[in-house]
Design an enzyme around this catalytic site. Structure first.
Site, short mmCIF file in Angstrom:
data_model
loop_
_atom_site.label_atom_id
_atom_site.label_comp_id
_atom_site.label_asym_id
_atom_site.label_seq_id
_atom_site.Cartn_x
_atom_site.Cartn_y
_atom_site.Cartn_z
N GLY A 141 0.84 -1.21 0.00
CA GLY A 141 0.00 0.00 0.00
C GLY A 141 0.86 1.24 0.00
O GLY A 141 2.05 1.18 -0.28
N ASN A 142 0.25 2.37 0.29
CA ASN A 142 1.03 3.62 0.40
C ASN A 142 0.41 4.49 1.49
O ASN A 142 -0.63 4.16 2.04
CB ASN A 142 1.11 4.33 -0.95
CG ASN A 142 -0.26 4.72 -1.48
OD1 ASN A 142 -0.98 5.49 -0.86
ND2 ASN A 142 -0.64 4.16 -2.62
N HIS A 143 1.06 5.61 1.77
CA HIS A 143 0.67 6.43 2.92
C HIS A 143 -0.45 7.43 2.63
O HIS A 143 -0.70 8.30 3.44
CB HIS A 143 1.88 7.20 3.44
CG HIS A 143 2.85 6.32 4.16
ND1 HIS A 143 2.51 5.59 5.26
CD2 HIS A 143 4.16 6.06 3.91
CE1 HIS A 143 3.56 4.91 5.67
NE2 HIS A 143 4.57 5.17 4.87
N SER A 144 -1.08 7.36 1.49
CA SER A 144 -2.14 8.35 1.20
C SER A 144 -3.23 8.27 2.28
O SER A 144 -3.71 7.20 2.62
CB SER A 144 -2.75 8.06 -0.17
OG SER A 144 -3.94 8.80 -0.31
N ALA A 181 -4.33 7.70 -4.73
CA ALA A 181 -2.94 7.29 -4.98
C ALA A 181 -2.99 5.81 -5.32
O ALA A 181 -2.86 4.94 -4.45
CB ALA A 181 -2.09 7.54 -3.75
#
Ligand code: CTP
Length: 402
Positions: free
Chosen positions: A209-212, A277
């Site tokens: 995943g990502n930090h959005s 994102a």
């Protein structure tokens, strides 16, 4: 939230008995978070006190062209300040002055200076109201672009019964509210916003995943609804909630799910804003059981996710397509490249070279990149303010293309 929030409303009170109801009108408008200023004719001071009106509006009430010490009461400034002017009650005398452009007091000077929509709520006895001169004058006001809130029927101050009462304050407030609703910049537009990250599953308990945080997309969805749009929010995994029942929220997890959810709603939309994102890659294989740590090293083979924005760009027709770009270097050049390669109408560029911009922050600093206009850069703002800038820009461009 009422559309009247932060709307600048100028109430002009003229000398009819119904002036005694105007404090209630001020209260109604203030309750809906409008910013209200009151002016009054000198004769109307016999019917209602400036102290009552200024206490309720929180602002001084004016009725003379000059203040003490020879200072000018700037009617031009007041006329231009207002988003909407309402003259209530409107007497037969002010009606006739308005029809003729006859200016002998602050209310009339302000009316003649105002560029905003003007509403009037006439109030007079029934025979005065029915008199051909009155009706002709009302007609003239309408022809001049004013909005008339017709007098209501009922018992009049004279004891007679008929049409002539000023409409009740809560109904006047509702007329004004409906007017703003109908004239919202995104009224009738269908807007889909994607927000948050996507999670690409590795096995039942792990993902890439990502930090959005999803904040930017959520702010856009909320603001678009406030500006009159019918909003669909396609959200990746996020802890954010939205308490506006009018927004349709579709929760998704992965990029493939996001693509399907957007694709299904695509045809009905006027505007699509890809603030999500989206993960560019996903694991080639998703294990159905938790992976055990048997080896010292492991690798996960990734395959490319579909570029949702690019895909939408291939079938966009007359829809307005907005993408985001997060860049660290040659920001403008890269943003322009994305605009063209994805066939979007606008890229909202976040440059990581700018302090305060990016993931997880409360603020953002953006530049709008389009095909035919010079890039437009904004100062550091809250994400709610950035959302408003983006949507105002879109509204103006939709109007241009209409
Ligand atoms: N986007 C998308 N589908 C993807 C990836 C991105 O729709 N699979 C959208 C994003 O929602 C955003 C825009 O495309 O509106 C961002 O473009 P992208 O090329 O992904 O920018 P970066 O994430 O900055 O990518 P790169 O690493 O290639 O610069």
């Amino acid at each position: 939230m009422s559309v009247l929030k932060n709307k600048k409303i100028l109430l002009a009170v003229t000398a009819g008995i119904a002036a005694y109801k105007t404090p209630l009108l001020v209260r109604e408008l203030v309750k809906k978070n409008a910013d209200v200023r009151v002016i009054i004719t000198p004769e109307a001071l016999e019917f209602v006190t400036p102290l009552t009106l200024s206490t309720l509006s929180g602002k001084p009430v004016e009725w003379e062209f000059t203040k003490e010490k020879g200072q000018w009461n700037n009617h031009v400034e007041m006329g231009l300040w207002a988003d909407l002017m309402i003259i209530a009650p409107l007497t037969a005398r002010t009606l006739s002055a308005m029809a003729d452009g006859y200016c002998d007091n602050l209310v009339m000077a302000t009316y003649l200076s105002a560029k905003c929509p003007v509403f009037v709520a006439p109030a007079m006895d029934l025979d005065m109201y029915q008199h051909p001169s009155t009706q002709n004058n009302l007609q003239k006001l309408i022809e001049n672009g004013n909005h008339v809130i017709p007098a209501a029927s009922g018992e009049l101050a004279s004891g007679l019964i008929g049409q002539g009462r000023m409409e009740e304050p809560e109904n006047i407030a509702q007329f004004i509210e409906e007017f703003f609703q109908k004239n919202q910049p995104l009224q009738g537009k269908k807007i889909l916003v994607s927000a948050g990250p996507t999670y690409e599953p590795i096995d039942p308990v792990r993902f890439i995943g990502n930090h959005s945080s999803g904040k930017m997309g959520f702010e856009i969805a909320k603001k678009a609804e406030e500006m009159g749009a019918e909003v669909t929010l396609v959200a990746g995994p996020t802890s954010l909630s939205i308490d506006n029942q009018k927004i349709t929220r579709i929760d998704v997890v992965s990029a493939l799910e996001m693509k399907d959810a957007i694709d299904e709603k695509f045809d009905q939309q006027d505007v699509i804003i890809m603030a999500a994102a989206v993960a560019d890659y996903r694991p080639k294989e998703v294990f159905d059981k938790k992976i055990k740590k048997k080896t010292d090293e492991m690798s996960i083979e990734l395959v490319k996710n579909p570029d949702i924005l690019k895909y939408l760009g291939t079938k966009k027709s007359d829809k307005f397509l907005v993408g985001f770009a997060l860049e660290t270097n040659n920001a403008l050049e890269h943003a322009k490249g994305k605009l063209l390669s994805k066939n979007a109408d606008m890229i909202v560029l976040n440059s990581l070279e700018d302090e305060g911009a990016g993931f997880g922050k409360e603020t953002n600093k953006v530049t709008f990149v389009t095909r035919d206009q010079p890039a437009q850069s904004f100062p550091l703002k809250s994400k709610a303010e950035v959302a408003e800038d983006i949507l105002n820009f879109i509204a103006q461009n939709l109007k241009k293309n209409a």
